[in-house]
Design a protein around this motif. Sequence first.
Motif, mmCIF file in Angstrom:
data_model
loop_
_atom_site.group_PDB
_atom_site.id
_atom_site.type_symbol
_atom_site.label_atom_id
_atom_site.label_comp_id
_atom_site.label_asym_id
_atom_site.label_seq_id
_atom_site.Cartn_x
_atom_site.Cartn_y
_atom_site.Cartn_z
ATOM 1 N N ILE A 203 0.831 -1.206 0.000
ATOM 2 C CA ILE A 203 0.000 0.000 0.000
ATOM 3 C C ILE A 203 0.866 1.257 0.000
ATOM 4 N N LEU A 204 2.004 1.220 0.677
ATOM 5 C CA LEU A 204 2.926 2.370 0.668
ATOM 6 C C LEU A 204 3.409 2.653 -0.742
ATOM 7 N N GLY A 205 3.723 1.608 -1.502
ATOM 8 C CA GLY A 205 4.149 1.793 -2.886
ATOM 9 C C GLY A 205 3.069 2.423 -3.734
ATOM 10 N N TYR A 206 1.822 1.977 -3.531
ATOM 11 C CA TYR A 206 0.694 2.587 -4.239
ATOM 12 C C TYR A 206 0.566 4.062 -3.876
ATOM 13 N N TYR A 207 0.630 4.350 -2.581
ATOM 14 C CA TYR A 207 0.434 5.724 -2.119
ATOM 15 C C TYR A 207 1.504 6.660 -2.679
ATOM 16 N N LEU A 208 2.768 6.271 -2.573
ATOM 17 C CA LEU A 208 3.862 7.151 -2.977
ATOM 18 C C LEU A 208 3.955 7.314 -4.483
ATOM 19 N N SER A 209 3.418 6.370 -5.231
ATOM 20 C CA SER A 209 3.442 6.484 -6.696
ATOM 21 C C SER A 209 2.208 7.178 -7.238
ATOM 22 N N THR A 210 1.204 7.374 -6.389
ATOM 23 C CA THR A 210 -0.079 7.896 -6.849
ATOM 24 C C THR A 210 -0.343 9.329 -6.405
ATOM 25 N N PHE A 211 -0.078 9.623 -5.139
ATOM 26 C CA PHE A 211 -0.420 10.929 -4.587
ATOM 27 C C PHE A 211 0.780 11.872 -4.570
ATOM 28 N N LYS A 212 0.500 13.134 -4.824
ATOM 29 C CA LYS A 212 1.541 14.150 -4.808
ATOM 30 C C LYS A 212 1.976 14.432 -3.375
ATOM 31 N N LEU A 213 3.264 14.670 -3.202
ATOM 32 C CA LEU A 213 3.812 14.985 -1.884
ATOM 33 C C LEU A 213 4.052 16.486 -1.776
ATOM 34 N N LYS A 214 3.816 17.026 -0.625
ATOM 35 C CA LYS A 214 4.044 18.445 -0.402
ATOM 36 C C LYS A 214 5.535 18.715 -0.199
ATOM 37 N N GLY A 215 5.947 19.952 -0.528
ATOM 38 C CA GLY A 215 7.338 20.334 -0.328
ATOM 39 C C GLY A 215 8.239 19.752 -1.396
ATOM 40 N N SER A 216 9.506 19.593 -1.056
ATOM 41 C CA SER A 216 10.493 19.065 -1.997
ATOM 42 C C SER A 216 10.641 17.558 -1.799
ATOM 43 N N PRO A 217 10.168 16.744 -2.761
ATOM 44 C CA PRO A 217 10.253 15.291 -2.601
ATOM 45 C C PRO A 217 11.686 14.780 -2.444
ATOM 46 N N LEU A 218 12.629 15.394 -3.153
ATOM 47 C CA LEU A 218 14.007 14.917 -3.085
ATOM 48 C C LEU A 218 14.635 15.202 -1.730
ATOM 49 N N VAL A 219 14.285 16.345 -1.132
ATOM 50 C CA VAL A 219 14.776 16.650 0.217
ATOM 51 C C VAL A 219 14.166 15.683 1.218
ATOM 52 N N LEU A 220 12.859 15.451 1.085
ATOM 53 C CA LEU A 220 12.176 14.502 1.958
ATOM 54 C C LEU A 220 12.788 13.109 1.806
ATOM 55 N N ASN A 271 10.665 10.693 -8.246
ATOM 56 C CA ASN A 271 10.643 12.116 -8.567
ATOM 57 C C ASN A 271 11.911 12.607 -9.266
ATOM 58 N N PHE A 272 12.883 11.741 -9.464
ATOM 59 C CA PHE A 272 14.106 12.165 -10.136
ATOM 60 C C PHE A 272 13.888 12.162 -11.650
ATOM 61 N N PRO A 273 14.349 13.203 -12.352
ATOM 62 C CA PRO A 273 14.108 13.296 -13.801
ATOM 63 C C PRO A 273 15.085 12.439 -14.615
ATOM 64 N N PHE A 274 14.873 11.138 -14.627
ATOM 65 C CA PHE A 274 15.748 10.242 -15.383
ATOM 66 C C PHE A 274 15.557 10.445 -16.879
ATOM 67 N N SER A 275 16.654 10.315 -17.607
ATOM 68 C CA SER A 275 16.593 10.348 -19.064
ATOM 69 C C SER A 275 16.502 8.921 -19.592
ATOM 70 N N SER A 276 15.519 8.671 -20.418
ATOM 71 C CA SER A 276 15.322 7.320 -20.940
ATOM 72 C C SER A 276 16.426 6.902 -21.904
ATOM 73 N N THR A 277 17.187 7.876 -22.408
ATOM 74 C CA THR A 277 18.236 7.564 -23.384
ATOM 75 C C THR A 277 19.615 7.426 -22.750
ATOM 76 N N SER A 278 19.721 7.664 -21.455
ATOM 77 C CA SER A 278 21.026 7.584 -20.806
ATOM 78 C C SER A 278 21.458 6.129 -20.643
ATOM 79 N N LEU A 279 22.768 5.906 -20.535
ATOM 80 C CA LEU A 279 23.301 4.558 -20.334
ATOM 81 C C LEU A 279 22.793 3.981 -19.023
ATOM 82 N N PHE A 280 22.657 4.834 -18.008
ATOM 83 C CA PHE A 280 22.166 4.389 -16.706
ATOM 84 C C PHE A 280 20.769 3.794 -16.834
#
Length: 351
Positions: A203-220, A271-280
């Motif tokens: 359920i945590l996975g559903y929640y975090l992938s579905t609902f927007k988080l307040k503030g800065s997600p990366l800092v959190l 929330n990280f802006p991954f590039s689909s074309t990067s080697l990573f």
Amino acid sequence: MSVSESIISGEGKIRKDANVVWADNLRALATVSVILLHVGAGILSKYGQVPGMIWITGNFYDSLVRACVPIFVMLSGAFLLTRDIPSIQAFVHKRLTRILIPFLLWSFLYIFLYNELSEINLRLIAKNLWQGSSFHFWYVYMLIGLYFFIPIILKWVRHSMQNEILYFLFIWLVALLFVPLVDTKFKMPLDLTYFSGFLGYLILGYYLSTFKLKGSPLVLATGLFVTGFLLTFLGTHYLTRWMGYFTGHLYDYLTVNVALMAAGIFIFYRNFPFSSTSLFSKTGGFLAKYSYGIYLVHILVLDKILQPFNINYMFVHPVIGIPVTALACTVISALLIYLLTKLPFIGRYVN
């Protein structure tokens, strides 16, 4: 199987993604992490028998990747709880077929490779299939149990408001704090076991992938992970010193500290802006596609391919030995599964 699919949309929810590269990258991270965890785990039980810094190194790496299994479960929640199920029968049949056939194939292989041929009989095979022919197969049994429950919990999740899901997650976290105490002299009068278990990660996975988080997600995300990691690493260190032997209570996946780490990593990747074309991301996509097969085979690779050449956490200092061995195991396991999937007839069943 790659998880490049869409996330549910709606008011107050995250919009649909055309390409969820983050999920493939996250699954790849969890795959590598579980291998690294198993590479370094052998050090931990040798507390007092190996130099202190070597044991601390093992504790550091093991603590660092403790969220690997919860992340797998959270990804299942992020995608399976957002889909419509045509029927319970169809869902269970599809999921069990997907997971059971490769599991049984690899289970029989482990049975025949880890036992003398003269000792193999129906009783031994039945015992191995019941208990798991390898220690890491417990995850598959746990996942099957969750799959049985998903058609039931899905309707509640999909029709719940954000606060209602938060209510469940809050009590689940409280349960993670106190439920372990039922096996101690401290007996809780309040029964919270209904809220405990890996269902919370689903359920945590559903929640975090579905609902927007307040503030800065990366800092959190950073704050949650660092807090969880320090609690795990330092807590295990001091508990072990206090007891005089390895004490791994804080390594348990169903602990608040591990839940904090898992949530932090999940939020960061989501929330990280991954590039689909990067080697990573391309590497992540490859590993994600074969992640199930890699999970099933990696112990075999460690024991039967790398160990005969003394490639393990101690072939050099564990600071280097653990990640290098894990990397070698990941590469060999991924290539092995990739090549096996190309075989006619059996290839479709190895992953």
